[in-house]
Design a protein around this motif. Structure first.
Motif, mmCIF file in Angstrom:
data_model
loop_
_atom_site.group_PDB
_atom_site.id
_atom_site.type_symbol
_atom_site.label_atom_id
_atom_site.label_comp_id
_atom_site.label_asym_id
_atom_site.label_seq_id
_atom_site.Cartn_x
_atom_site.Cartn_y
_atom_site.Cartn_z
ATOM 1 N N ALA A 1 16.861 4.468 -12.186
ATOM 2 C CA ALA A 1 16.147 4.946 -11.003
ATOM 3 C C ALA A 1 14.839 4.176 -10.853
ATOM 4 N N LEU A 2 14.438 3.947 -9.614
ATOM 5 C CA LEU A 2 13.197 3.242 -9.293
ATOM 6 C C LEU A 2 12.398 4.068 -8.301
ATOM 7 N N ILE A 3 11.098 4.165 -8.551
ATOM 8 C CA ILE A 3 10.202 4.883 -7.643
ATOM 9 C C ILE A 3 9.106 3.920 -7.207
ATOM 10 N N PHE A 4 8.935 3.770 -5.894
ATOM 11 C CA PHE A 4 7.949 2.837 -5.358
ATOM 12 C C PHE A 4 6.888 3.566 -4.549
ATOM 13 N N ASP A 5 5.655 3.108 -4.712
ATOM 14 C CA ASP A 5 4.598 3.472 -3.780
ATOM 15 C C ASP A 5 4.891 2.784 -2.449
ATOM 16 N N LEU A 6 4.280 3.262 -1.367
ATOM 17 C CA LEU A 6 4.473 2.636 -0.059
ATOM 18 C C LEU A 6 3.295 1.733 0.320
ATOM 19 N N GLY A 7 2.094 2.311 0.417
ATOM 20 C CA GLY A 7 0.935 1.531 0.827
ATOM 21 C C GLY A 7 0.561 0.469 -0.188
ATOM 22 N N ASP A 8 0.391 -0.774 0.280
ATOM 23 C CA ASP A 8 0.020 -1.923 -0.547
ATOM 24 C C ASP A 8 1.105 -2.304 -1.548
ATOM 25 N N VAL A 9 2.298 -1.738 -1.387
ATOM 26 C CA VAL A 9 3.467 -2.156 -2.157
ATOM 27 C C VAL A 9 4.567 -2.573 -1.183
ATOM 28 N N LEU A 10 5.109 -1.609 -0.458
ATOM 29 C CA LEU A 10 6.111 -1.935 0.555
ATOM 30 C C LEU A 10 5.445 -2.310 1.886
ATOM 31 N N PHE A 11 4.278 -1.729 2.137
ATOM 32 C CA PHE A 11 3.544 -1.995 3.377
ATOM 33 C C PHE A 11 2.175 -2.580 3.064
ATOM 34 N N THR A 12 1.678 -3.382 3.978
ATOM 35 C CA THR A 12 0.285 -3.841 3.925
ATOM 36 C C THR A 12 -0.414 -3.394 5.193
ATOM 37 N N TRP A 13 -1.724 -3.307 5.119
ATOM 38 C CA TRP A 13 -2.507 -2.951 6.295
ATOM 39 C C TRP A 13 -3.872 -3.617 6.194
ATOM 40 N N ASN A 14 -4.519 -3.751 7.314
ATOM 41 C CA ASN A 14 -5.837 -4.362 7.363
ATOM 42 C C ASN A 14 -6.814 -3.424 8.043
ATOM 43 N N ALA A 15 -7.969 -3.274 7.440
ATOM 44 C CA ALA A 15 -9.024 -2.485 8.080
ATOM 45 C C ALA A 15 -9.529 -3.253 9.300
ATOM 46 N N PRO A 16 -9.591 -2.627 10.487
ATOM 47 C CA PRO A 16 -10.033 -3.344 11.690
ATOM 48 C C PRO A 16 -11.498 -3.760 11.580
ATOM 49 N N THR A 17 -11.802 -4.895 12.161
ATOM 50 C CA THR A 17 -13.182 -5.416 12.129
ATOM 51 C C THR A 17 -13.875 -5.272 13.474
ATOM 52 N N THR A 18 -13.169 -4.692 14.442
ATOM 53 C CA THR A 18 -13.735 -4.597 15.801
ATOM 54 C C THR A 18 -14.191 -3.190 16.142
ATOM 55 N N THR A 19 -14.287 -2.308 15.137
ATOM 56 C CA THR A 19 -14.729 -0.937 15.381
ATOM 57 C C THR A 19 -16.117 -0.731 14.797
ATOM 58 N N GLU A 20 -16.646 0.465 15.011
ATOM 59 C CA GLU A 20 -17.973 0.809 14.499
ATOM 60 C C GLU A 20 -17.943 1.134 13.010
ATOM 61 N N VAL A 21 -16.763 1.195 12.436
ATOM 62 C CA VAL A 21 -16.622 1.519 10.999
ATOM 63 C C VAL A 21 -16.300 0.237 10.243
ATOM 64 N N PRO A 22 -17.214 -0.273 9.440
ATOM 65 C CA PRO A 22 -16.941 -1.515 8.692
ATOM 66 C C PRO A 22 -15.763 -1.330 7.742
ATOM 67 N N PRO A 23 -14.986 -2.402 7.495
ATOM 68 C CA PRO A 23 -13.839 -2.305 6.568
ATOM 69 C C PRO A 23 -14.229 -1.739 5.209
ATOM 70 N N LYS A 24 -15.403 -2.131 4.704
ATOM 71 C CA LYS A 24 -15.833 -1.619 3.406
ATOM 72 C C LYS A 24 -15.991 -0.106 3.432
ATOM 73 N N THR A 25 -16.521 0.406 4.545
ATOM 74 C CA THR A 25 -16.696 1.857 4.672
ATOM 75 C C THR A 25 -15.355 2.555 4.793
ATOM 76 N N LEU A 26 -14.431 1.940 5.530
ATOM 77 C CA LEU A 26 -13.108 2.546 5.675
ATOM 78 C C LEU A 26 -12.426 2.683 4.319
ATOM 79 N N HIS A 27 -12.533 1.651 3.495
ATOM 80 C CA HIS A 27 -11.950 1.728 2.154
ATOM 81 C C HIS A 27 -12.651 2.797 1.311
ATOM 82 N N ALA A 28 -13.956 2.936 1.471
ATOM 83 C CA ALA A 28 -14.696 3.951 0.724
ATOM 84 C C ALA A 28 -14.261 5.353 1.135
ATOM 85 N N ILE A 29 -13.994 5.537 2.419
ATOM 86 C CA ILE A 29 -13.534 6.841 2.903
ATOM 87 C C ILE A 29 -12.236 7.244 2.212
ATOM 88 N N LEU A 30 -11.373 6.268 2.014
ATOM 89 C CA LEU A 30 -10.069 6.558 1.403
ATOM 90 C C LEU A 30 -10.189 7.057 -0.027
#
Length: 483
Positions: free
Chosen positions: A8-37
């Motif tokens: 049996a195999l168990i996989f995470d989804l985020g940053d394993v099967l999927f990738t995503w990018n923090a947007p740079t065109t909003t009022e929330v800096p990418p660094k802050t978005l990652h900190a929120i998580l």
């Protein structure tokens, strides 16, 4: 039906099967978005204890932002989600052997509703488990217990892949084989190693490159030589895998003329000893004629020299060991008594630890000495106990794949536990089924190293077979003549 104990195999989804990018065109800096998580508020949101609006309001207050700006930033992150096709292909391939495949993700219910609409070949999963549904999140042990209970998997037969070390550590505490997703090449190699049959994959590599297991130097040059070919033949017993020159007399290291050395390179006792023992259809007359010639090569100390050329007075203890194998195998070992005395002295005083004139790893001396002891009862009685102690001294020492394979075979032959080295060797198997080359021998005059990936792989196969199914070195060595 699975060929390994990973079913049996168990996989995470985020940053394993999927990738995503923090947007740079909003009022929330990418660094802050990652900190929120990484905030407890967001953890509660992923556990389903807060609504989406409640979570945005809470983190906006903490980071001095507006809830609307936070919502826009996370919507942009959702829009950027994309699957990794190479991971989908790998998972699908690993599933072909009958393994169950599951996903286990820290994700809120709203985010999961968006994610499941993404194109990702969701059919590769037998089930997907989310933190929102379970009310717990990784690395909470309760989330793992939930998934184990729902899937019915045996954790000790399960592999778990996640990009967060804490989550992998939690999985390992249940007995799972935990794999940290750092980069795809590492994850692919690790999963194929733990899910595949290492011996079958090794043989597939050997047959795929049959007749093309060439050697190369540390200076980047390919060389055509006989020695590695003969050793591969001895290790695996399949003439179709190798390409070598057969002689009616002494053998030459090189196929054709010498390469990156004297063109008219002399025949040598090392290749001759291996070749006249391993090659097919060598007459007894030829073997004894060559042994008579070799005896005339002894120096004033009575030690056999390397070359059939008196103008090159060279000695090497490993060459001596291989010559002793040849002589003992043909009932004439006692004719090299001084040579055996020197080999014993080299073993006793550890003179091999930094290699020899023509061989790089310390394990080469021990490996070939085990070959001698498998052939000669007399040598085994004289050197067996000391060789066992010297093999024990090498356990857990640094080493490349070739050194580890030689070490494991030698330890297995002498009754020494080298389990940790065996595990390291298994982990070194590459995606194509072979093992990376290890520097084996060298040009004595300039120290340029020589390696052969096919030879490394052949010995790795034998090391694993010897360790796991007790088909070891002795059973593949020809029975000696009476001494």
């Amino acid at each position: 039906m699975c060929s390994t104990n990973i079913d049996a195999l168990i996989f995470d989804l985020g940053d394993v099967l999927f990738t995503w990018n923090a947007p740079t065109t909003t009022e929330v800096p990418p660094k802050t978005l990652h900190a929120i998580l990484q905030t407890p508020t967001w953890f509660d949101y992923e556990r389903g204890r807060l609504t989406e609006d409640e979570a945005y309001e809470a983190v906006a207050s903490k980071f001095d932002l507006s809830a609307q700006d936070v919502a826009v930033a996370f919507q942009g992150a959702r829009d950027s989600l994309s699957s990794r096709p190479f991971m989908v292909d790998l998972i699908r391939d690993l599933k072909r052997d009958g393994r169950k495949v599951f996903a286990m993700s820290n994700i809120s219910a709203p985010d999961w509703s968006v994610l499941r609409t993404k194109s990702a070949d969701w059919d590769i999963f037998d089930a997907v488990y989310t933190s929102a549904e379970a009310g717990e999140r990784k690395p909470d042990l309760s989330f793992f217990r939930h998934v184990i209970a729902q899937t019915g998997v045996d954790p000790t037969h399960t592999a778990f892949v996640d990009d967060k070390f804490d989550n992998v550590l939690a999985a390992r505490s249940f007995g799972m084989k935990g794999v940290v997703y750092d980069e795809f090449s590492n994850v692919q190699r690790t999963l194929r190693n733990i899910c595949g049959n290492p011996v079958a994959r090794g043989f597939a590599f050997m047959h795929e490159h049959a007749g093309r297991h060439v050697s190369f130097t540390s200076t980047g040059h390919v060389i055509q030589e006989n020695f590695a070919q003969l050793l591969i033949l001895e290790a695996l017993g399949d003439p179709a895998l190798v390409d070598y020159t057969k002689y009616d007399g002494p053998f030459n290291f090189f196929r054709g003329g010498g390469q990156f050395t004297t063109r008219n390179f002399p025949f040598d006792a090392d290749t001759s000893s291996i070749g006249l023992t391993i090659a097919e259809d060598i007459t007894e007359e030829t073997k004894h004629r060559v042994m008579d010639e070799m005896l005339r090569l002894r120096n004033t100390d009575g030690i056999l020299q390397v070359y059939f050329d008196p103008s090159r007075p060279r000695v090497d203890p490993i060459v001596c060991v291989n010559a002793l194998c040849f002589f003992y195998f043909n009932g004439r070992g006692d004719e090299l008594s001084e040579t055996l005395d020197w080999v014993e002295a080299v073993l006793r005083h550890r003179a091999y630890l930094h290699g020899t004139r023509y061989y790089e790893p310390a394990e080469a001396f021990l490996y070939f000495l085990c070959r001698l002891l498998a052939i000669s009862e007399r040598a085994r009685g004289r050197l067996g106990a000391l060789l066992r102690e010297r093999c024990r001294e090498r356990v857990n020492m640094p080493g490349d794949a070739l050194a580890l394979a030689m070490r494991v075979i030698s330890c297995r032959a002498t009754g020494v536990d080298a389990t940790a080295d065996m595990q390291r060797l298994l982990e070194m198997q590459q995606v194509d089924g072979g093992w990376e080359q290890g520097w084996f021998y060298k040009y004595g005059s300039n120290g340029v190293l020589i390696a052969n990936r096919g030879f490394t792989t052949a010995l790795a196969i034998n090391a694993i077979r010897a360790w796991k199914v007790d088909v070891g070195f002795k059973s593949r060595t020809p029975s000696p003549s009476s001494e």
